[in-house]
Write an enzyme that holds these catalytic residues in place. Sequence first.
Site, short mmCIF file in Angstrom:
data_model
loop_
_atom_site.label_atom_id
_atom_site.label_comp_id
_atom_site.label_asym_id
_atom_site.label_seq_id
_atom_site.Cartn_x
_atom_site.Cartn_y
_atom_site.Cartn_z
N SER A 189 0.86 -1.18 0.00
CA SER A 189 0.00 0.00 0.00
C SER A 189 0.90 1.23 0.00
CB SER A 189 -0.88 -0.01 1.27
OG SER A 189 -1.47 1.25 1.51
N TYR B 299 -2.03 -1.27 10.43
CA TYR B 299 -2.04 -1.46 8.98
C TYR B 299 -0.76 -0.91 8.35
CZ TYR B 299 -3.72 -1.09 4.12
OH TYR B 299 -3.87 -1.19 2.75
#
Length: 247
Positions: free
Chosen positions: A136, A149
């Site tokens: 990401s 995350y």
Amino acid sequence: MSGKTVIVSGGARGMGSAYACRIVEEGGRVLIGDVLTNEGRKLAESLGDAARFVPLDVTREDNWHQAVAMASEHLGPPTGLVNNAGILLQGTLESTSDQQWQRTIDVNQKGVFLGMQAAAGAMRTSGGGSIVNISSTAGMIGFTDCFSYTASKWAVRGMTKAAALELAPYGIRVNSVHPGDTLTDMIAGAVGDTGAVTTPAQIPLGRYGTPSDVAQLVLFLLSDESGYISGAEHVIDGAATAGAFLS
């Protein structure tokens, strides 16, 4: 992609299903692994004989070995792996619970580790292959309210580089892909209508990404056309992180 067999984790929907569809469209074969059994089976059936589904909890080593064995038996020895399965649980440094932290690390980091480990042997036997780890832009910069995350996605970036060095002698390439705001069910369900960290006005190209956008990049990295690319991170975010990032 003709003749190649690729395992895609988290392949039942969102970006994973986009990868699976493009692989088949380009003449490859795909094993779709996911905990979403109904969605995964329906997708595999829709793609015909070039696709199979296997229940896959990426945190379980035995599930990974079963996936590699099933791919080899029904589709051919895997020469590609897309570690796509992931979860997004919001929380700051101070609000993230131990349970939330561990769940995120188990799926997003341990799942990638187990997937690479399980596939590496089969790829060595096949004479090489390509592993694509989906990270990401949170693996490139810090995000607020996404502490676990962000940590997990930075870990994916580091594991990719280490694996690329270790597996290069066997002809196995390993790269990471870092999507920005991409409109998927997982993100929408986690943080609202779009789940976006940015607005279109903050993205130089003026729009959010789509699973199809990311699939094009993943397909390239799986293919022989990217044969000299390994150990690299590939950001696909409409230039959102190219300059000053607004959160």
